[in-house]
Design an enzyme around this catalytic site. Structure first.
Site, PDB file in Angstrom:
ATOM      1  N   GLU A 103      -4.219  42.176  14.428  1.00 37.05           N
ATOM      2  CA  GLU A 103      -2.914  42.067  15.060  1.00 37.05           C
ATOM      3  C   GLU A 103      -1.927  43.032  14.411  1.00 37.05           C
ATOM      4  O   GLU A 103      -1.806  43.064  13.184  1.00 37.05           O
ATOM      5  CB  GLU A 103      -2.425  40.614  14.870  1.00 37.05           C
ATOM      6  CG  GLU A 103      -1.358  40.192  15.825  1.00 37.05           C
ATOM      7  CD  GLU A 103      -1.920  39.631  17.142  1.00 37.05           C
ATOM      8  OE1 GLU A 103      -3.137  39.777  17.394  1.00 37.05           O
ATOM      9  OE2 GLU A 103      -1.121  39.075  17.901  1.00 37.05           O
ATOM     10  N   SER A 127     -10.062  36.658  24.601  1.00 38.51           N
ATOM     11  CA  SER A 127      -8.996  35.844  24.003  1.00 38.51           C
ATOM     12  C   SER A 127      -9.609  34.493  23.648  1.00 38.51           C
ATOM     13  O   SER A 127     -10.774  34.235  23.941  1.00 38.51           O
ATOM     14  CB  SER A 127      -7.835  35.683  24.966  1.00 38.51           C
ATOM     15  OG  SER A 127      -8.281  35.016  26.111  1.00 38.51           O
ATOM     16  N   CYS A 153      44.159  32.741  20.405  1.00 31.69           N
ATOM     17  CA  CYS A 153      43.327  31.727  19.762  1.00 31.69           C
ATOM     18  C   CYS A 153      43.271  30.479  20.643  1.00 31.69           C
ATOM     19  O   CYS A 153      44.323  29.974  21.055  1.00 31.69           O
ATOM     20  CB  CYS A 153      43.910  31.387  18.395  1.00 31.69           C
ATOM     21  SG  CYS A 153      43.142  29.946  17.638  1.00 31.69           S
ATOM     22  N   GLU A 179      -7.465  30.566   9.769  1.00 34.93           N
ATOM     23  CA  GLU A 179      -6.593  31.742   9.636  1.00 34.93           C
ATOM     24  C   GLU A 179      -5.239  31.442  10.267  1.00 34.93           C
ATOM     25  O   GLU A 179      -5.077  30.429  10.930  1.00 34.93           O
ATOM     26  CB  GLU A 179      -7.201  32.945  10.386  1.00 34.93           C
ATOM     27  CG  GLU A 179      -8.514  33.414   9.832  1.00 34.93           C
ATOM     28  CD  GLU A 179      -9.223  34.379  10.782  1.00 34.93           C
ATOM     29  OE1 GLU A 179      -8.545  35.064  11.573  1.00 34.93           O
ATOM     30  OE2 GLU A 179     -10.459  34.421  10.732  1.00 34.93           O
ATOM     31  N   LYS A 209      -2.356  32.387  13.084  1.00 40.00           N
ATOM     32  CA  LYS A 209      -2.312  33.059  14.389  1.00 40.00           C
ATOM     33  C   LYS A 209      -1.060  33.932  14.396  1.00 40.00           C
ATOM     34  O   LYS A 209       0.064  33.448  14.558  1.00 40.00           O
ATOM     35  CB  LYS A 209      -2.289  32.057  15.535  1.00 40.00           C
ATOM     36  CG  LYS A 209      -2.412  32.759  16.878  1.00 40.00           C
ATOM     37  CD  LYS A 209      -2.692  31.806  18.006  1.00 40.00           C
ATOM     38  CE  LYS A 209      -2.991  32.553  19.293  1.00 40.00           C
ATOM     39  NZ  LYS A 209      -1.908  33.431  19.735  1.00 40.00           N
TER      40      LYS A 209
HETATM   41  S1  IVH Z   1      -9.510  35.850  17.031  1.00 41.40           S
HETATM   42  C1  IVH Z   1     -12.859  36.232  20.063  1.00 41.40           C
HETATM   43  N1  IVH Z   1      -7.770  35.476  15.100  1.00 41.40           N
HETATM   44  O1  IVH Z   1      -4.362  35.584  19.523  1.00 41.40           O
HETATM   45  C2  IVH Z   1     -11.746  35.936  19.113  1.00 41.40           C
HETATM   46  N2  IVH Z   1      -6.953  36.087  17.257  1.00 41.40           N
HETATM   47  O2  IVH Z   1      -6.363  34.905  22.275  1.00 41.40           O
HETATM   48  C3  IVH Z   1     -10.652  36.889  19.236  1.00 41.40           C
HETATM   49  N3  IVH Z   1      -4.497  36.358  17.330  1.00 41.40           N
HETATM   50  O3  IVH Z   1      -4.106  38.019  21.457  1.00 41.40           O
HETATM   51  C4  IVH Z   1      -9.376  36.503  18.637  1.00 41.40           C
HETATM   52  N4  IVH Z   1      -4.120  35.866  15.228  1.00 41.40           N
HETATM   53  O4  IVH Z   1      -4.575  39.000  19.138  1.00 41.40           O
HETATM   54  C5  IVH Z   1      -7.960  35.788  16.412  1.00 41.40           C
HETATM   55  N5  IVH Z   1      -6.341  35.139  13.293  1.00 41.40           N
HETATM   56  C6  IVH Z   1      -6.531  35.455  14.577  1.00 41.40           C
HETATM   57  C7  IVH Z   1      -5.452  35.777  15.420  1.00 41.40           C
HETATM   58  C8  IVH Z   1      -5.698  36.081  16.768  1.00 41.40           C
HETATM   59  C9  IVH Z   1      -3.574  36.218  16.375  1.00 41.40           C
HETATM   60  C10 IVH Z   1      -4.210  36.706  18.738  1.00 41.40           C
HETATM   61  C11 IVH Z   1      -5.107  37.746  19.336  1.00 41.40           C
HETATM   62  C12 IVH Z   1      -5.147  37.393  20.793  1.00 41.40           C
HETATM   63  C13 IVH Z   1      -4.872  35.925  20.775  1.00 41.40           C
HETATM   64  C14 IVH Z   1      -6.157  35.166  20.961  1.00 41.40           C
END
Ligand code: IVH
Length: 709
Positions: free
Chosen positions: A206, A113, A441, A147, A149
């Protein structure tokens, strides 16, 4: 993999020797089996191409009916020749056998993560950039990929020689669960990669549920009195972990790729952004909302730009992610306590928070609708402090099992009214009280009635109910209707509570002296209100109709009615059948209008308002015009390949047709595009003619002449 290679692969799976040399020629196979094989391969490719166009590019290329035909042809061939059936066939996306549980999968490369930057302000971006530069011992500007999230569930997709062989959840990062069957039902995930020769390519990303799919799913569940999903993320997680893949297939999910796991036999590009581009080239969905930037300021600007459009995105996100773009630098940076030093999640303020529900109050709306409103311990959510949130209606409270005293999940996304989406049952105090919907009412004491099939209870007091009267006056006076400036809710409260105004026409009997005698009302403001009232008398028929507050008559319907009939008299005396001729007016709306004008006291209100000087220009209306498609009813469904449904509707209406929202025996023609669902089924059931877009375009090109469905 090209078609020839695919055929060769299929042959080898059936135990046939692969011919030497690159190609498979007709002479090396018995003619019939070669033809069937070739057709199966071609169908799979065509279907997957259309899936890609539809689910990844959002640009369908063929009508639904044509897609169905190809799909059925493939299914039939696979039934006749079961030896040709493979797990990666698009027919296998519908979901297979029910599972007992999910098999564990050890990740070849751990699924880590990323660190979260908690400072939601621009500083978060600077903190990260500083850490990166310190670790690299450089003062040079660093290049990053930015990017979104995504707020869903992390998944590892394993492709071997371009074929999807396994999908696994993250689990504890070391090993997850095998959810291949369920992931196969996600249409935007390619079962085959385009032009990917890698022996092994693990794609990480994701799985999420779009807001549209979430709302549609919940709407359907609600209609059937079934449990709803709390939020899209739970929807995604729940479906992926669903043991019955057929149920999983019914919950529409999507996917975005954002990284890699194990890779063998593919030379990695030099940057993360080039990896994303390559993944997109393989046919995987990669979110276009990404950028390559340099330096902390640019990161902060990306964060700000995305935050501003967060609400308008078609899916939930909880922040943005920054990643050092150069893979060489990523390697140099390495990891700290199982988190990469080269990436960070920069969050946005949360759209959901927990708080305590202190009480439930019932509010009365303009149409008498009783809405239970949650009185909350104030909580900061979605960027503001929230102390009231809607609970929608009695059934929703029961479905969510909300008790007074509970700790609840409050959601406020964008400008949408905050709502209670769920309860944390473990935190229910012993003295929590269930809610009982009042039978009278809370404002006027009239009976509260809930008609069969309706979700809402309503006060039966009508304009006898002060709450409804107040709302009716505020509605009448608002900007898009009679536009009476200065007539706000505090003033209306006083006017109604002191019995100065009992019905709408009383408004035009107000004088400066009466108004000036009220609390907090200066002579000058009183004069302004009287002037605003005077000015409001000159209006238009559609504004006036909208202002009357007829149930189901909003701004658009009011405009349609005014255009069609031209005169108020004509609307007041119209039958339900005549009202049904108006574009967009269906049976419920038509009945509501007819009922409204059937009431003597409503006719009286209209007459009195006109007597006090409210006026507008009238005309002949369009009802009497006979156009080529006058009297014909069309229904549009699905996505039309060339034009939007709105455009098709406007053009049909211009030729006199009515475009209705649902199919009935009276429908003359259904025009179906791709993803046409229940309306198409209904049309077939009722034997209503079904057209494709081409037939519609031909009719429009001919100005609607010679219509024979
Ligand atoms: S990169 C080593 N990019 O956020 C890098 N994670 O802790 C690995 N997530 O549950 C993650 N959007 O599923 C990355 N654009 C994105 C993401 C993303 C969502 C989630 C991922 C994980 C948590 C990262």
């Amino acid at each position: 993999m090209d078609a020839k290679q695919r055929i060769a692969q299929l042959r080898s799976r059936h135990g046939e020797a692969e011919p030497s040399g690159a190609g498979v020629t007709a002479t090396q196979l018995p003619a019939a089996s070669h033809e069937v094989l070739a057709r199966v391969v071609q169908l799979r490719e065509t279907i997957e191409r259309h899936n890609h166009a539809y689910y990844v590019l959002d640009a369908p290329t063929i009508p639904d009916a044509e897609y169905d035909r190809l799909f059925r042809e493939l299914q039939a061939l696979e039934t006749q020749h079961p030896e040709l059936l493979t797990a990666d066939s698009p027919t296998q996306r519908v979901g297979g056998k029910v599972l007992d549980g999910f098999a564990p999968v050890r990740h070849a490369v751990p699924m880590l993560s990323i660190r979260t930057e908690t400072d939601t302000e621009a500083r978060g971006a600077f903190n990260f950039d500083t850490r990166v530069k310190n670790a690299l011992e450089t003062s040079n500007e660093i290049e990053y990929t930015c990017e979104l999230k995504f707020d869903g569930l992390a998944i590892n997709l394993r492709y071997e020689r371009g074929v999807l062989v396994q999908a696994a959840t993250r689990g504890d990062g070391e090993s997850g669960e095998d959810v291949t069957q369920n992931v196969r039902t996600i249409h935007c995930i390619p079962l085959h990669l385009k032009d990917c020769k890698a022996d092994v390519l693990e794609v990480r990303g994701e799985v999420y549920m779009s807001r549209k799919d979430f709302n549609r799913y919940n709407g359907k569940q609600r209609e059937q009195g079934l449990p709803t999903l709390v939020n899209p993320r739970n929807g995604a997680a729940g479906s992926i972990r669903q043991l019955d893949p057929k149920l999983a297939a019914q919950r529409p999910l999507s996917f975005f790729a954002y990284g890699l796991g194990e890779v063998r036999g593919w030379e990695l590009p030099a940057t993360h952004s080039a990896i994303l581009d390559a993944l997109q080239g393989f046919g995987l969905p990669v979110c276009d909302e990404r950028a390559v930037v340099a330096g902390a300021q640019a990161l902060a600007e990306f964060h700000q730009r995305v935050a501003a459009k967060r609400d308008t995105l078609p899916f939930d996100i909880d922040g943005v992610v920054y990643k050092v773009n150069s893979l060489a630098l990523q390697k140099q940076l390495g990891f700290v306590s199982r988190e990469p030093r080269w990436a960070v999640a920069h969050k946005f303020p949360a759209e959901e928070q927990l708080t305590v529900l202190r009480d439930i109050e019932v509010q009365v709306g303009r149409t008498g609708k009783l809405t239970p409103v949650a009185k909350l311990e104030p909580v900061f959510v979605g960027g503001t402090t929230v102390s009231n949130a809607t609970l929608h209606n009695e059934d929703e409270i029961r479905r969510k099992d909300v008790h007074i005293g509970d700790t609840v999940i409050v959601r406020r996304a964008g400008d949408v009214i905050p709502e209670v989406v769920g309860v944390v049952l473990e935190r229910r105090p012993a003295d929590a009280k269930p809610f009982v919907m009042p039978t009278t009412c809370p404002v006027c004491g009239s009976h509260a009635v809930r008609e069969e099939g309706e979700a809402d209870a309503r006060c039966s007091g009508g304009l006898f109910c002060a709450a409804q009267r107040k709302q009716a006056i505020l509605h009448f006076a608002s900007r898009r209707m009679m536009d009476i400036e200065g007539l706000g809710d505090k003033l209306v409260d006083q006017l109604v509570d002191e019995h100065i105004i009992r019905s709408l026409p009383d408004l035009y009997r107000l004088d400066v002296a009466t108004l000036a005698s009220l609390d907090r009302m200066a002579e000058k403001s009183a004069q302004n209100i009287v002037a605003a009232l005077e000015q409001s008398k000159h209006t238009t028929l559609n504004r006036f109709l909208f202002a009357l507050g007829i149930r189901h008559v909003g701004e658009t319907t009011a405009k349609d009615l005014a255009r069609h009939f031209g005169k108020l008299e004509a609307i007041m005396s119209a039958s339900v059948e005549q009202l049904l001729q108006v574009p967009d007016v269906g049976p419920v709306v038509a009945q509501s209008i007819a009922d409204f004008f059937a009431e003597d006291h409503n006719k009286e209100v209209v007459n009195e308002l006109r007597k006090s000087g409210v006026h507008w220009e009238e005309n002949e209306g369009t009802a009497h015009l006979v156009l080529p498609l006058t009297g014909k009813t069309f229904v549009l469904t699905g996505t039309l390949p060339k034009m939007s449904r709105d455009e098709a509707k406007t053009r049909l209406e211009a030729l006199g047709a009515k475009v209705a929202g649902s199919v009935s025996k009276k429908t003359d023609c259904v025009v179906a595009g791709t993803e046409a669902g229940s309306k198409l089924d209904k049309a077939r059931e009722l034997k209503v003619p079904v057209w494709d877009e081409a037939a519609l375009l031909a009719l429009l090109a001919n100005n609607g002449e010679g219509f024979t469905p």
